[in-house]
Design a protein around this motif. Structure first.
Motif, PDB file in Angstrom:
ATOM      1  N   LEU A  26     -41.231  27.889   7.836  1.00  0.00           N
ATOM      2  CA  LEU A  26     -41.666  28.865   9.243  1.00  0.00           C
ATOM      3  C   LEU A  26     -41.805  28.009  10.690  1.00  0.00           C
ATOM      4  CD1 LEU A  26     -44.824  30.845   6.879  1.00  0.00           C
ATOM      5  CD2 LEU A  26     -42.617  31.723   7.939  1.00  0.00           C
ATOM      6  N   LEU A  27     -42.012  27.053  10.154  1.00  0.00           N
ATOM      7  CA  LEU A  27     -42.334  26.032  11.841  1.00  0.00           C
ATOM      8  C   LEU A  27     -41.036  26.019  12.532  1.00  0.00           C
ATOM      9  CD1 LEU A  27     -44.794  24.950  13.253  1.00  0.00           C
ATOM     10  CD2 LEU A  27     -44.259  22.466  12.416  1.00  0.00           C
ATOM     11  N   SER A  28     -40.118  26.132  11.673  1.00  0.00           N
ATOM     12  CA  SER A  28     -38.890  25.602  12.250  1.00  0.00           C
ATOM     13  C   SER A  28     -38.738  27.206  12.581  1.00  0.00           C
ATOM     14  CB  SER A  28     -37.756  25.551  10.351  1.00  0.00           C
ATOM     15  OG  SER A  28     -37.456  27.002  10.593  1.00  0.00           O
ATOM     16  N   LEU A  29     -38.890  28.369  12.794  1.00  0.00           N
ATOM     17  CA  LEU A  29     -38.483  29.479  13.403  1.00  0.00           C
ATOM     18  C   LEU A  29     -39.105  29.563  14.442  1.00  0.00           C
ATOM     19  CD1 LEU A  29     -38.687  31.853  10.070  1.00  0.00           C
ATOM     20  CD2 LEU A  29     -37.493  30.696  11.226  1.00  0.00           C
ATOM     21  N   TYR A  30     -40.228  28.914  15.104  1.00  0.00           N
ATOM     22  CA  TYR A  30     -41.134  28.602  16.688  1.00  0.00           C
ATOM     23  C   TYR A  30     -40.420  28.204  17.319  1.00  0.00           C
ATOM     24  CZ  TYR A  30     -44.254  31.245  14.067  1.00  0.00           C
ATOM     25  OH  TYR A  30     -45.240  32.059  13.267  1.00  0.00           O
ATOM     26  N   ALA A  31     -39.937  27.713  18.808  1.00  0.00           N
ATOM     27  CA  ALA A  31     -39.981  27.356  19.714  1.00  0.00           C
ATOM     28  C   ALA A  31     -41.491  26.629  20.077  1.00  0.00           C
ATOM     29  CB  ALA A  31     -39.623  28.370  21.507  1.00  0.00           C
ATOM     30  N   GLU A  32     -40.972  25.510  20.572  1.00  0.00           N
ATOM     31  CA  GLU A  32     -41.864  24.849  21.367  1.00  0.00           C
ATOM     32  C   GLU A  32     -42.428  24.835  21.894  1.00  0.00           C
ATOM     33  OE1 GLU A  32     -41.771  21.483  20.168  1.00  0.00           O
ATOM     34  OE2 GLU A  32     -40.327  21.075  18.819  1.00  0.00           O
ATOM     35  N   ASP A  33     -42.349  25.733  22.347  1.00  0.00           N
ATOM     36  CA  ASP A  33     -43.684  26.875  23.661  1.00  0.00           C
ATOM     37  C   ASP A  33     -44.195  27.607  23.095  1.00  0.00           C
ATOM     38  OD1 ASP A  33     -41.324  28.110  24.048  1.00  0.00           O
ATOM     39  OD2 ASP A  33     -41.497  27.871  26.157  1.00  0.00           O
ATOM     40  N   ALA A  34     -44.678  27.785  21.897  1.00  0.00           N
ATOM     41  CA  ALA A  34     -44.356  29.555  21.550  1.00  0.00           C
ATOM     42  C   ALA A  34     -45.981  29.247  21.430  1.00  0.00           C
ATOM     43  CB  ALA A  34     -44.440  29.188  19.221  1.00  0.00           C
ATOM     44  N   GLU A  35     -46.083  30.618  21.217  1.00  0.00           N
ATOM     45  CA  GLU A  35     -47.444  31.045  21.562  1.00  0.00           C
ATOM     46  C   GLU A  35     -48.026  31.683  20.112  1.00  0.00           C
ATOM     47  OE1 GLU A  35     -50.365  31.809  25.144  1.00  0.00           O
ATOM     48  OE2 GLU A  35     -50.772  33.818  24.198  1.00  0.00           O
ATOM     49  N   MET A  36     -49.623  31.095  19.499  1.00  0.00           N
ATOM     50  CA  MET A  36     -49.435  32.506  18.265  1.00  0.00           C
ATOM     51  C   MET A  36     -51.042  33.479  18.943  1.00  0.00           C
ATOM     52  SD  MET A  36     -50.286  31.840  14.010  1.00  0.00           S
ATOM     53  CE  MET A  36     -48.257  32.784  13.888  1.00  0.00           C
ATOM     54  N   ARG A  37     -51.152  33.950  18.418  1.00  0.00           N
ATOM     55  CA  ARG A  37     -52.565  35.079  19.041  1.00  0.00           C
ATOM     56  C   ARG A  37     -52.692  35.755  17.176  1.00  0.00           C
ATOM     57  NH1 ARG A  37     -50.640  35.827  23.135  1.00  0.00           N
ATOM     58  NH2 ARG A  37     -49.811  38.167  22.244  1.00  0.00           N
ATOM     59  N   VAL A  38     -54.544  35.006  16.843  1.00  0.00           N
ATOM     60  CA  VAL A  38     -54.864  35.690  15.865  1.00  0.00           C
ATOM     61  C   VAL A  38     -55.872  36.043  15.707  1.00  0.00           C
ATOM     62  CG1 VAL A  38     -55.442  35.209  13.791  1.00  0.00           C
ATOM     63  CG2 VAL A  38     -53.713  33.490  14.208  1.00  0.00           C
ATOM     64  N   VAL A  39     -55.940  38.193  15.597  1.00  0.00           N
ATOM     65  CA  VAL A  39     -57.130  38.415  14.847  1.00  0.00           C
ATOM     66  C   VAL A  39     -57.163  38.923  13.768  1.00  0.00           C
ATOM     67  CG1 VAL A  39     -58.049  41.471  16.474  1.00  0.00           C
ATOM     68  CG2 VAL A  39     -56.533  40.057  17.714  1.00  0.00           C
ATOM     69  N   ASP A  40     -58.960  39.169  13.832  1.00  0.00           N
ATOM     70  CA  ASP A  40     -59.642  39.479  12.420  1.00  0.00           C
ATOM     71  C   ASP A  40     -60.948  39.532  12.748  1.00  0.00           C
ATOM     72  OD1 ASP A  40     -60.375  37.016  12.183  1.00  0.00           O
ATOM     73  OD2 ASP A  40     -58.164  35.916  11.331  1.00  0.00           O
ATOM     74  N   ARG A  41     -61.681  39.622  11.056  1.00  0.00           N
ATOM     75  CA  ARG A  41     -62.674  39.968  11.507  1.00  0.00           C
ATOM     76  C   ARG A  41     -63.101  38.589  12.384  1.00  0.00           C
ATOM     77  NH1 ARG A  41     -64.740  38.478   4.628  1.00  0.00           N
ATOM     78  NH2 ARG A  41     -64.349  36.333   5.250  1.00  0.00           N
ATOM     79  N   ASN A  42     -63.329  36.942  12.668  1.00  0.00           N
ATOM     80  CA  ASN A  42     -63.761  36.316  12.947  1.00  0.00           C
ATOM     81  C   ASN A  42     -63.385  36.242  14.258  1.00  0.00           C
ATOM     82  OD1 ASN A  42     -64.822  35.476  10.241  1.00  0.00           O
ATOM     83  ND2 ASN A  42     -63.903  34.635  10.165  1.00  0.00           N
ATOM     84  N   THR A  43     -62.250  36.379  14.843  1.00  0.00           N
ATOM     85  CA  THR A  43     -61.528  36.172  16.102  1.00  0.00           C
ATOM     86  C   THR A  43     -61.178  37.680  16.738  1.00  0.00           C
ATOM     87  OG1 THR A  43     -59.667  35.725  15.243  1.00  0.00           O
ATOM     88  CG2 THR A  43     -60.862  34.004  15.462  1.00  0.00           C
ATOM     89  N   GLN A  44     -62.359  38.172  17.138  1.00  0.00           N
ATOM     90  CA  GLN A  44     -62.288  39.441  17.565  1.00  0.00           C
ATOM     91  C   GLN A  44     -60.989  40.122  18.332  1.00  0.00           C
ATOM     92  OE1 GLN A  44     -66.027  41.315  17.030  1.00  0.00           O
ATOM     93  NE2 GLN A  44     -66.430  40.943  15.014  1.00  0.00           N
ATOM     94  N   PRO A  45     -60.576  41.195  18.637  1.00  0.00           N
ATOM     95  CA  PRO A  45     -59.410  41.655  20.104  1.00  0.00           C
ATOM     96  C   PRO A  45     -60.464  40.767  21.011  1.00  0.00           C
ATOM     97  CG  PRO A  45     -59.645  43.322  19.063  1.00  0.00           C
ATOM     98  CD  PRO A  45     -60.800  42.343  18.237  1.00  0.00           C
ATOM     99  N   SER A  46     -61.316  40.640  21.791  1.00  0.00           N
ATOM    100  CA  SER A  46     -61.783  39.882  23.191  1.00  0.00           C
ATOM    101  C   SER A  46     -61.963  38.629  22.665  1.00  0.00           C
ATOM    102  CB  SER A  46     -63.089  40.799  23.418  1.00  0.00           C
ATOM    103  OG  SER A  46     -64.400  39.970  22.069  1.00  0.00           O
ATOM    104  N   HIS A  47     -61.718  38.080  21.854  1.00  0.00           N
ATOM    105  CA  HIS A  47     -61.646  36.530  22.079  1.00  0.00           C
ATOM    106  C   HIS A  47     -61.092  36.115  20.399  1.00  0.00           C
ATOM    107  CE1 HIS A  47     -64.693  36.448  24.658  1.00  0.00           C
ATOM    108  NE2 HIS A  47     -65.497  37.209  23.248  1.00  0.00           N
ATOM    109  N   PRO A  48     -58.985  36.246  20.583  1.00  0.00           N
ATOM    110  CA  PRO A  48     -58.159  36.408  19.545  1.00  0.00           C
ATOM    111  C   PRO A  48     -58.862  34.235  19.822  1.00  0.00           C
ATOM    112  CG  PRO A  48     -57.404  36.598  21.322  1.00  0.00           C
ATOM    113  CD  PRO A  48     -58.884  36.494  21.651  1.00  0.00           C
ATOM    114  N   LYS A  49     -58.080  34.317  18.582  1.00  0.00           N
ATOM    115  CA  LYS A  49     -57.866  32.414  18.076  1.00  0.00           C
ATOM    116  C   LYS A  49     -56.423  32.427  18.739  1.00  0.00           C
ATOM    117  CE  LYS A  49     -57.046  28.812  15.057  1.00  0.00           C
ATOM    118  NZ  LYS A  49     -57.650  28.156  13.845  1.00  0.00           N
ATOM    119  N   VAL A  50     -56.622  32.100  19.485  1.00  0.00           N
ATOM    120  CA  VAL A  50     -54.800  31.495  19.971  1.00  0.00           C
ATOM    121  C   VAL A  50     -54.492  29.953  19.947  1.00  0.00           C
ATOM    122  CG1 VAL A  50     -53.648  31.301  22.477  1.00  0.00           C
ATOM    123  CG2 VAL A  50     -55.659  33.197  22.086  1.00  0.00           C
TER     124      VAL A  50
END
Length: 121
Positions: A26-50
């Motif tokens: 899976l990691l091989s599919l990402y560019a070196e400068d990729a960004e991922m945001r995660v929204v869930d019960r712990n990291t809600q939309p106003s403070h996503p995990k980035v």
């Protein structure tokens, strides 16, 4: 005068990496400068995990795929440089997780990934 097509995104590697819990694939599919945001019960939309860059994304993928959890790609749609994906997961105790992703590509690699997930409480 011909045109140059951009590299294709490897959907088979996405499915295989996800369903076989293979963080390296899976990691091989990402560019070196990729960004991922995660929204869930712990990291809600106003403070996503980035996570910025492959090293931060790698740590998250390695943690996720080290868990005793099954993963299945339910749907994957690609249109141009955009990918939409739904994934279902299940823990041995029957607790389920549903994840939905929107992905942007550049030269066949993931550069922006927003993941929204919900799970049984």
């Amino acid at each position: 005068m011909g045109t140059t097509a951009s590299p294709a995104f490897d959907t088979e590697a996405l499915r295989r990496g996800t369903e076989q819990a293979d963080a390296t694939t899976l990691l091989s599919l990402y560019a070196e400068d990729a960004e991922m945001r995660v929204v869930d019960r712990n990291t809600q939309p106003s403070h996503p995990k980035v996570m910025h860059g492959r090293s931060e994304i790698s740590a998250m993928l390695e943690d996720l795929y080290s868990r005793d959890l099954t993963h299945k790609v339910e749907q994957c749609v690609i249109q141009g440089d955009q990918v939409s994906l739904t994934e279902s997961c299940e823990y041995p105790d029957g607790a389920r997780v549903l994840a939905s992703s929107m992905i942007s590509l550049r030269d066949g690699k993931i550069v922006d990934h927003t993941l929204i997930q919900a799970w049984d409480e």
